[in-house]
Design an enzyme around this catalytic site. Structure first.
Site, PDB file in Angstrom:
ATOM      1  N   ASN A  31      11.324  14.169   1.092  1.00 23.58           N
ATOM      2  CA  ASN A  31       9.913  14.008   0.756  1.00 23.58           C
ATOM      3  C   ASN A  31       9.575  14.422  -0.667  1.00 23.58           C
ATOM      4  OD1 ASN A  31       6.831  14.094   1.266  1.00 23.58           O
ATOM      5  ND2 ASN A  31       7.335  16.224   0.797  1.00 23.58           N
TER       6      ASN A  31
ATOM      7  N   SER B 232       6.839   4.949  -2.034  1.00 18.60           N
ATOM      8  CA  SER B 232       5.479   4.787  -2.565  1.00 18.60           C
ATOM      9  C   SER B 232       5.184   3.301  -2.746  1.00 18.60           C
ATOM     10  CB  SER B 232       5.356   5.495  -3.923  1.00 18.60           C
ATOM     11  OG  SER B 232       4.171   5.111  -4.602  1.00 18.60           O
TER      12      SER B 232
ATOM     13  N   TYR C 111       8.493   6.254 -12.582  1.00 23.48           N
ATOM     14  CA  TYR C 111       8.114   6.491 -11.191  1.00 23.48           C
ATOM     15  C   TYR C 111       8.355   5.241 -10.353  1.00 23.48           C
ATOM     16  CZ  TYR C 111       5.357   8.041  -7.174  1.00 23.48           C
ATOM     17  OH  TYR C 111       4.957   8.401  -5.910  1.00 23.48           O
TER      18      TYR C 111
ATOM     19  N   SER D 206      12.085   4.663  -9.865  1.00 22.85           N
ATOM     20  CA  SER D 206      12.692   5.629  -8.942  1.00 22.85           C
ATOM     21  C   SER D 206      12.391   5.268  -7.493  1.00 22.85           C
ATOM     22  CB  SER D 206      12.209   7.046  -9.254  1.00 22.85           C
ATOM     23  OG  SER D 206      10.847   7.236  -8.899  1.00 22.85           O
ATOM     24  N   LYS D 207      11.181   4.821  -7.221  1.00 20.94           N
ATOM     25  CA  LYS D 207      10.806   4.503  -5.849  1.00 20.94           C
ATOM     26  C   LYS D 207      11.388   3.161  -5.404  1.00 20.94           C
ATOM     27  CE  LYS D 207       8.449   8.230  -4.961  1.00 20.94           C
ATOM     28  NZ  LYS D 207       8.928   9.201  -3.946  1.00 20.94           N
TER      29      LYS D 207
END
Length: 266
Positions: free
Chosen positions: A97, A149, A162, A165-166
């Site tokens: 998480n 996300s 970001y 990465s997701k």
């Protein structure tokens, strides 16, 4: 919020980034469902607070294992795993998480430093923990849930590290489901939240929690569901995917728990 409970009695759930937000709500829900939980994060006060909350809601007042550490440091990750196994003897559920974000334009002089930090936090730590937990998850025929996300599906200006990465996390989830299912009987899934009222924007955008909540409430008001997410919304989805009885046929799934964010093209 009334949460659907599954029976995780006798299970051991390790939840990274569980000293606040989605991780804290997930730890509390697992505890309420009878599991032994591992509460971990960088903030010792937060870890202690959430651990007490878990004990309070546990049907048998089980005390969580508290581990203060930084998942971007491999030695801390290894200590987290070792301490969990020494304390509980096994690992049944790994919830990756912990995550972070930063405003990062490709023209920024420190772009590569921001990129490396976000990848280390959001992706590399997940890969490392999954790799190192494999022997224990194989013994229990356990499962892994990764928290992704909607940014894995949509481009954000000045948010490329970001988003990357997701998106990579989603693909890692699918690859691990395909690889670990046949031989080790491990299920691997991800959850893709929309905006959720947590502290992530406080740290990512350097704003106050009040400003963050106002921003996310404005976005959430555009959702088909009419509101932003609460940490408990995502915790419930985690528990569903972790339950072999409820979701035993699900692996390699990137489950949208986004209030309709993607469907409505918010």
């Amino acid at each position: 919020m009334s949460l659907l409970l599954y029976d995780f009695t006798g299970k051991v759930a390790l939840i990274t980034g569980s000293s606040s937000g989605i991780g804290a709500a997930t730890a509390q829900l697992f505890a309420k469902s009878g599991a032994n939980v591992v509460v971990t994060g960088r903030n010792s006060d937060g870890v202690s607070k959430v651990a007490k909350q878990c004990t309070d809601v546990s049907p048998k007042q089980l005390k969580p294992l508290q581990v203060v550490g930084d998942i971007t440091i491999e030695d801390d990750c290894q200590r987290l795993i070792d301490t969990t196994v020494q304390t509980f003897g096994k690992i049944d559920i790994l919830v990756n998480n912990a995550g972070t974000g930063r405003v990062a334009s490709i023209a920024d002089s420190d772009y590569m430093e921001k990129f490396a930090f976000i990848m280390q936090t959001n992706l590399n730590s997940v890969v490392y923990l999954t790799h190192k937990c494999l022997p224990y998850l194989a013994k229990t025929r356990g499962n892994v849930i990764n928290i992704s996300s909607v940014a894995s599906k949509q481009a954000l200006i000045s948010g490329s590290p970001y988003c990357i990465s997701k998106a990579a996390l989603d693909m890692f989830t699918k690859c691990m489901a395909a690889e670990l299912g046949p031989k080790h009987h491990i299920r691997v899934n991800a959850i893709i939240p929309g905006v959720v009222l947590t502290d992530i924007a406080v740290h990512s955008l350097n704003i106050s929690r009040e400003q963050s909540d106002q921003m996310y409430t404005a976005i959430g008001s555009k959702y088909p569901i009419g509101r932003p997410g609460q940490p408990e919304d995502i915790a419930t989805a985690v528990a569903y995917l972790a339950s072999d009885k409820a979701a035993g046929f699900l692996t390699g799934t990137c489950l949208l728990a986004d209030g309709g964010h993607i469907a409505a093209n918010i």
